[in-house]
Enzyme design. Sequence first.
Site, short mmCIF file in Angstrom:
data_model
loop_
_atom_site.label_atom_id
_atom_site.label_comp_id
_atom_site.label_asym_id
_atom_site.label_seq_id
_atom_site.Cartn_x
_atom_site.Cartn_y
_atom_site.Cartn_z
N ASP A 1 40.97 45.49 38.34
CA ASP A 1 40.25 45.27 39.44
C ASP A 1 41.11 45.50 40.69
OD1 ASP A 1 38.21 43.97 41.14
OD2 ASP A 1 39.23 42.27 41.03
N ASP B 1 39.92 39.31 38.15
CA ASP B 1 40.09 37.73 38.72
C ASP B 1 38.89 37.01 38.95
OD1 ASP B 1 39.67 37.40 41.99
OD2 ASP B 1 39.41 39.63 41.40
N ASP C 1 40.48 44.04 44.58
CA ASP C 1 40.54 42.66 45.32
C ASP C 1 40.66 41.53 44.35
OD1 ASP C 1 38.86 43.57 48.20
OD2 ASP C 1 39.19 44.75 46.75
#
Length: 220
Positions: free
Chosen positions: A10, A168, A12
Amino acid sequence: MIPYSTVIFDLDGTLLDTLQDLCDSTNYALALHNMPARSLDEIRRFVGNGVGLLIHRAVPEGTPDDLEAQCLADFRAHYLLNMEHRTAPYAGVLELLDGLNKAGIKLAVVSNKFDGAVKGLCQTYFGDRVKVAIGESQGVARKPAPDTVFRALEELGADAQGAVYVGDSEVDIETARNAGLPCLSVSWGFRDTNFLLQQGAQRILSSPADLLALLTGAAN
């Protein structure tokens, strides 16, 4: 022998801390239409499912669809010109990517951020460390659908066997599940450890150094 041959990241909250620039562009778009600003903590909660949902959550409840669409367009235009003002890799991320490349592990980024921004940010901050970067675009379902993950594997010439997904958020956990990949969650991004555990995280890493050790087989 390294435990994984391919890592899908991922962006961001995992590799880049983009929160302040996302907040600034959101509030720019809101201000253009005399809507109240949102706090950094609110933006943190709103991100993860693409900028369309970010703006939908940010505008006041009951905002007409056409006005929301204009806010989204204003956000996109502003963000493309201002997405590198206060964005930066998390501490240790460049060393993480360098270590994975040195180990011969294939790397890709998949994100719900729009495709032009994903490719631009990856080029600016990672250079040739990441060969494949894929964002939201027409005809490709965004996460948690597995489509961008499958496209990344195809562009890398990699098989799902030996691949792992790193993110995250709860969206990342679901994306990995839908793609049939193991998921490693990180706690330095936009969601904390307790939240990730509540969302079903199986393994949570607290630093890029710990993640590198695990991915290269150096961890105990």
